[in-house]
Design an enzyme around this catalytic site. Structure first.
Site, PDB file in Angstrom:
ATOM      1  N   TYR A 238       0.815  -1.185  -0.113  1.00  0.00           N
ATOM      2  CA  TYR A 238      -0.120  -0.037  -0.125  1.00  0.00           C
ATOM      3  C   TYR A 238       0.945   1.241  -0.053  1.00  0.00           C
ATOM      4  CZ  TYR A 238      -3.463   3.473   1.490  1.00  0.00           C
ATOM      5  OH  TYR A 238      -4.242   4.527   1.577  1.00  0.00           O
ATOM      6  N   SER A 239       1.853   1.330   0.731  1.00  0.00           N
ATOM      7  CA  SER A 239       2.698   2.572   0.899  1.00  0.00           C
ATOM      8  C   SER A 239       3.319   2.558  -0.411  1.00  0.00           C
ATOM      9  CB  SER A 239       3.739   2.403   2.196  1.00  0.00           C
ATOM     10  OG  SER A 239       3.254   1.911   3.395  1.00  0.00           O
TER      11      SER A 239
END
Length: 252
Positions: A154-155
């Protein structure tokens, strides 16, 4: 810098059936705008429409090329005066970079969090450029400054969208299309249920987006994301350690 008028816009919000997307949809409908919220969950969309009179909804899977093409075809045919695109839909997995299922998680998150917003901006840009004033709003995260090992993919996808947003803003600098990035901290939604710290309400994030559109702010860093931005600039190693101290404790 184009400051958008308060009402009279036609807006497409991805992930508009819940969370930040729904909170923003409510604000914009109340402000006199035509709002189309899209998402994959028909039940959520039905509930959103029932709770927000005037909201328009459309089931769409933006994680696939076919789903994006179908959405764009519908929007350009039925909403030719579309002037605001809000890329809000997101997908987050808690993952382990050593895990056997990482490839599946990577594919799903990159499709939803990075490929979809970039592709939709590209496909809808001809429509947006025809309007006297327009905007593309990309919702990223404070993780673009300090990534979380617990949600590494996600990051990474949001960091990619952050870079693409800056590039697109530069390319459109001499047009009437603004490119706005919103970087919230943890928000009180189902996607952040793993986060045990303080969370902001979706309504607060929606208010920040509306203010940004009506003013001249193209990067909106909210709450603890400001702290992450400052630490990433002044003490990146310390900031990364703080971001991931929970994971470090679990590994001991």
């Amino acid at each position: 810098m184009v400051k958008l008028r308060a009402g009279g816009h036609t807006v497409l919000i991805t992930g508009g059936g819940s969370g930040i997307g729904l909170a923003l949809a409510r604000r914009l409908v109340q402000g006199g705008n035509v709002v189309l919220a899209c998402g994959r969950d028909q039940g959520r969309l039905d509930a959103a429409r029932a709770g927000c009179p005037g909201l328009l909804t459309l089931r769409a899977d933006i994680a696939t090329a076919q789903g994006r093409a179908a959405l764009v075809e519908t929007v350009t045919r039925e909403f030719p005066v579309l002037d605001i695109l809000v890329n809000n839909a997101g997908l987050l997995h808690l993952n382990d970079l050593r895990g056997a299922t990482l490839a599946d998680e990577l594919e799903a998150e990159f499709a939803t969090n990075l490929m979809a917003p970039v592709a939709l901006a590209n496909l809808l840009l001809p429509t947006l450029l025809r309007q006297p004033e327009a905007a593309i709003v990309n919702v990223t995260t404070g993780y673009v400054f300090l990534p979380s090992a617990r949600c590494a993919t996600y990051s990474a996808t949001k960091a990619g969208l952050h870079a693409m947003t800056r590039a697109l803003r530069f390319e459109l600098r001499n047009t009437g299309v603004r490119v706005v990035e919103v970087m919230p901290p943890a928000v009180d939604t189902a996607m952040a249920r793993h986060n045990e710290g303080r969370k902001l309400s979706p309504d607060k994030i929606a208010d920040s987006i509306v203010r940004a559109l009506h003013n001249d702010r193209d990067e909106v860093v909210i709450g603890l994301s400001r702290v992450a931005q400052l630490l990433a600039r002044l003490a990146p190693a310390t900031g990364f350690a703080i971001m991931n101290r929970g994971e470090a404790r679990q590994a001991r």
